[in-house]
Structures are given as structure tokens and as C-alpha cells.
Write an enzyme that holds these catalytic residues in place. Structure first.
Site, PDB file in Angstrom:
ATOM      1  N   PHE A 118      11.030  14.543  11.613  1.00  0.00           N
ATOM      2  CA  PHE A 118       9.939  13.553  11.739  1.00  0.00           C
ATOM      3  C   PHE A 118      10.255  12.533  12.827  1.00  0.00           C
ATOM      4  O   PHE A 118       9.408  12.177  13.627  1.00  0.00           O
ATOM      5  CB  PHE A 118       9.805  12.726  10.454  1.00  0.00           C
ATOM      6  CG  PHE A 118       9.045  13.373   9.355  1.00  0.00           C
ATOM      7  CD1 PHE A 118       7.967  14.202   9.596  1.00  0.00           C
ATOM      8  CD2 PHE A 118       9.397  13.119   8.036  1.00  0.00           C
ATOM      9  CE1 PHE A 118       7.266  14.780   8.558  1.00  0.00           C
ATOM     10  CE2 PHE A 118       8.713  13.696   6.988  1.00  0.00           C
ATOM     11  CZ  PHE A 118       7.649  14.529   7.252  1.00  0.00           C
ATOM     12  N   SER A 139       0.845  -1.193   0.000  1.00  0.00           N
ATOM     13  CA  SER A 139       0.000   0.000   0.000  1.00  0.00           C
ATOM     14  C   SER A 139       0.882   1.246   0.000  1.00  0.00           C
ATOM     15  O   SER A 139       2.040   1.204   0.430  1.00  0.00           O
ATOM     16  CB  SER A 139      -0.931  -0.015   1.213  1.00  0.00           C
ATOM     17  OG  SER A 139      -0.237  -0.383   2.379  1.00  0.00           O
ATOM     18  N   HIS A 192       3.968  -1.076   3.621  1.00  0.00           N
ATOM     19  CA  HIS A 192       3.169   0.144   3.451  1.00  0.00           C
ATOM     20  C   HIS A 192       4.159   1.291   3.297  1.00  0.00           C
ATOM     21  O   HIS A 192       4.941   1.558   4.210  1.00  0.00           O
ATOM     22  CB  HIS A 192       2.288   0.348   4.692  1.00  0.00           C
ATOM     23  CG  HIS A 192       1.495   1.619   4.698  1.00  0.00           C
ATOM     24  ND1 HIS A 192       0.267   1.736   4.077  1.00  0.00           N
ATOM     25  CD2 HIS A 192       1.737   2.835   5.268  1.00  0.00           C
ATOM     26  CE1 HIS A 192      -0.214   2.959   4.263  1.00  0.00           C
ATOM     27  NE2 HIS A 192       0.658   3.650   4.983  1.00  0.00           N
ATOM     28  N   ASP A 210      -2.567  12.441  15.853  1.00  0.00           N
ATOM     29  CA  ASP A 210      -1.624  13.338  16.508  1.00  0.00           C
ATOM     30  C   ASP A 210      -2.411  14.447  17.199  1.00  0.00           C
ATOM     31  O   ASP A 210      -3.482  14.855  16.732  1.00  0.00           O
ATOM     32  CB  ASP A 210      -0.677  13.954  15.464  1.00  0.00           C
ATOM     33  CG  ASP A 210       0.416  12.972  15.071  1.00  0.00           C
ATOM     34  OD1 ASP A 210       0.842  12.180  15.938  1.00  0.00           O
ATOM     35  OD2 ASP A 210       0.831  12.990  13.899  1.00  0.00           O
ATOM     36  N   GLU A 237       0.874   5.448   0.926  1.00  0.00           N
ATOM     37  CA  GLU A 237       0.172   6.488   1.702  1.00  0.00           C
ATOM     38  C   GLU A 237       0.387   7.872   1.101  1.00  0.00           C
ATOM     39  O   GLU A 237       1.501   8.239   0.735  1.00  0.00           O
ATOM     40  CB  GLU A 237       0.701   6.446   3.146  1.00  0.00           C
ATOM     41  CG  GLU A 237       0.026   7.452   4.061  1.00  0.00           C
ATOM     42  CD  GLU A 237       0.472   7.295   5.509  1.00  0.00           C
ATOM     43  OE1 GLU A 237       0.357   6.176   6.056  1.00  0.00           O
ATOM     44  OE2 GLU A 237       0.946   8.298   6.072  1.00  0.00           O
TER      45      GLU A 237
END
Ligand code: FAD
Length: 283
Positions: free
Chosen positions: A211, A11, A261, A104, A13
Site C-alpha cells: 500500500f 470517522s 479518520h 486512483d 472508513e
């Protein structure tokens, strides 16, 4: 419901673009990545529900372009009525997979007390739409940054499974042992759903570091040292990043990971390059 029950699943994102130019660009990126025939795309939901409309628009665009898509969802600041109506909309659009999150906490709002934990959202989704949605949840091989301990994080992960989660996607990591240890710990704790590694390509050291500090993902020292040494040499960073992430993916799949993913950051490259070098399917 999965198209390939025993095959690894893949997958990609996206996040909802903020500008018209971003929308245009994502259309191209989607077309290029759709050619790789992933099982589905997913679209993130901004902290606190800040992208509720944007997420819905991106989900609609990806679906109308012919791909399966899983909206990410959290209660954020929304009422139960609003979330119920969004769920019904998604169901009516023919969407049958969700990524259910606490989400978040938007910066500046302080404590998380007004936010619902992911297991509460899953219970709500099951109450509202029964078994319609395949529910994905987040999990953390290197432990969620707000977690008290490894064991309590596992306990809360298990709550999500007990509430009705069907499979999980991990936070990204670069140490495959963290993943394999985590999967073992989950199995010992009675968590038996598929746990799909989340893969973050490496393209820019500064943003990766930012990040990673926020989400508690570790950048191993040897990777950090190399990236730092490359400075502004973006070609070397790209080549090194592809090599590291490709090897990580190979190790994960060889060790039995049930799929991958990719956090694409709305870019075709380097995901496409990693995909091709891995020799992953084009069905
Ligand atoms: P939870 O599973 O609810 O856990 C949150 C924290 O609370 C953990 O520390 C957990 O141990 C603890 N906890 C859980 N239940 C309890 C309880 N009953 N009592 C006390 N503590 C508890 N964020 C976004 O905003 N939008 C997105 O689209 C998005 N997509 C993501 C996709 C993936 C695959 C991943 C891995 C993360 C994503 N995130 C997203 C980030 C995620 O929202 C944050 O990591 C968030 O802080 C936790 O969400 P969660 O669903 O894992 O929360």
C-alpha cells in the site's frame, strides 16, 4: 452541520465488500464499530468507478443501519449525467457528506488525462446540489506520489478548497511531524479548513509495504525494521502496531488535530482496541 463543532471528530472508513460473505461480515463490523459512536462512516469508491453499485449498496446498508455515512466519489469513467443522478440519489437518501476525489487511476489505463481532478468534481457537485453536501477532500502530508513538488501539491489542494471543500482527510503517515509541518504550510498558504489525519492500523507488514509503495506513504525505518524482524509472528506485529498507532494518535490529538479518520480495512480490530486504549469517547 457537524454535530460537535468544537469536539474532535472521528470517522471509520469501509470499502464495499466483493462477496456475500464480505457483506455479512461488514454488517457485524459496522455494528461493533457503531457502538463506539463515530461521527460518520465513509465508503470508498473503486478506482475508475469500478465499485459504483457496490459503494451505493454499502452506503445504503450503513445508512439504513442508523449511521451517518459519507460516500467517496470520483468521476472515474462515468458520464456527468450518471454522477449527477448518483448525487441526487444520495441527497434523497438523506446523505449530506461526500468524500470528493479524482480517484486512483485503474492499472493498465495509463495516463490520467481523461480523469477529472478533484477540484473539478467539487465544482460539479456544487453546481448540481449547491451547498447540500459537506465535502471532504484528500490531502497528502508526505506529498501525492504524482505531484511535481510540495508547493504545487499545496496549490492544487488550495484549488479544492476554493472550489468548495469543507474539510480534508489525509493520506496515512507514521511521522507526526509530517502532519504538523503540512498543517503549518497549509495555514501559511491560506488553507484554513480542518485537516483530519487518516490513520492506518498496522496488522501485516507485506500488505502495508505494498500500500505504502503505491500511495507514497513512508514507513519509518525503525518501524520497518521491527516489523521485518517479527516475520510471521502476527501477535507481536499486532501488539507493536497497536502501540505505534496509539502513540501516533495521542500525539496528533495532543498537538491539535481536529479528529481522526481510521482506515478500518473492514475489520473491527485493531481499531476498537486503539480506540479503547486512547480512552476515546463513547458518547
Ligand atoms: P487531486 O486532488 O485531483 O490530485 C491528484 C494529483 O494531481 C496530485 O498530484 C495533484 O497535485 C495533481 N493535480 C491536481 N490538480 C491539478 C491540475 N489542475 N493540474 C495538474 N496537476 C494537478 N481513491 C479511490 O480510487 N477511491 C477512494 O475511495 C479513495 N479514497 C481516498 C480517501 C482518502 C482520505 C485519501 C487520502 C485518498 C483516497 N483515494 C481514493 C486515493 C486518491 O484517489 C488518490 O490519491 C488519487 O491519486 C488522487 O486523488 P485526489 O482526489 O487527491 O486528486
Amino acid at each position: 452541520m457537524d454535530k460537535h463543532n468544537n469536539d474532535p471528530r472521528f470517522s471509520f472508513e469501509f470499502f464495499p465488500p466483493r462477496t456475500d460473505v464480505g457483506v455479512e461480515k461488514l454488517r457485524d463490523v459496522h455494528r461493533e464499530l457503531a457502538a463506539l459512536e463515530p461521527d460518520f462512516f465513509s465508503v470508498t469508491y473503486g478506482a475508475g468507478g469500478s465499485t459504483r453499485d457496490g459503494t451505493r449498496q454499502t452506503v445504503t446498508a450503513v445508512k439504513q443501519a442508523g449511521s451517518d455515512v459519507a460516500p467517496h466519489l470520483s468521476f472515474g469513467g462515468s458520464s456527468k449525467e450518471d454522477i449527477a443522478s448518483l448525487l441526487i440519489d444520495y441527497k434523497n437518501m438523506g446523505i449530506n457528506r461526500l468524500v470528493a476525489l479524482r480517484g486512483d487511476i485503474p492499472s493498465g489505463t495509463g495516463v490520467a488525462s481523461q480523469y477529472f481532478y478533484a477540484n473539478e468534481l467539487i465544482e460539479f457537485v456544487r453546481k448540481t446540489t449547491g451547498d447540500h453536501f459537506h465535502i471532504e477532500v484528500a490531502c497528502y502530508p508526505e506529498i501525492h506520489p504524482q505531484s511535481d513538488s510540495y508547493d504545487s501539491d499545496l496549490k492544487y489542494f488550495k484549488n479544492k478548497v476554493n472550489a468548495g471543500a469543507d474539510s480534508a482527510i489525509t493520506q496515512y503517515f507514521y511521522n507526526p511531524d509530517a502532519y504538523f509541518y503540512f498543517v503549518d504550510a497549509c495555514r501559511k498558504a491560506g488553507i484554513n479548513i480542518p485537516i483530519v489525519p487518516g490513520i492506518m492500523p498496522i496488522t501485516n507488514f507485506t500488505s502495508l509495504q505494498r500500500f505504502s509503495n503505491n500511495c507514497g506513504a513512508e514507513i519509518p525505518r525503525w518501524i520497518r525494521q521491527r516489523l521485518q524482524a517479527y516475520g510471521d509472528d502476527s501477535n507481536s506485529i499486532r501488539d507493536f502496531g497497536i502501540e505505534v498507532v496509539q502513540t501516533l494518535c495521542e500525539n496528533l490529538l495532543a498537538g491539535g488535530a481536529p479528529g481522526l479518520h481510521f482506515y478500518t480495512m473492514n475489520q473491527t480490530e485493531p481499531v476498537r482496541q486503539i480506540w479503547q486504549q486512547l480512552g476515546l469517547r463513547t458518547r
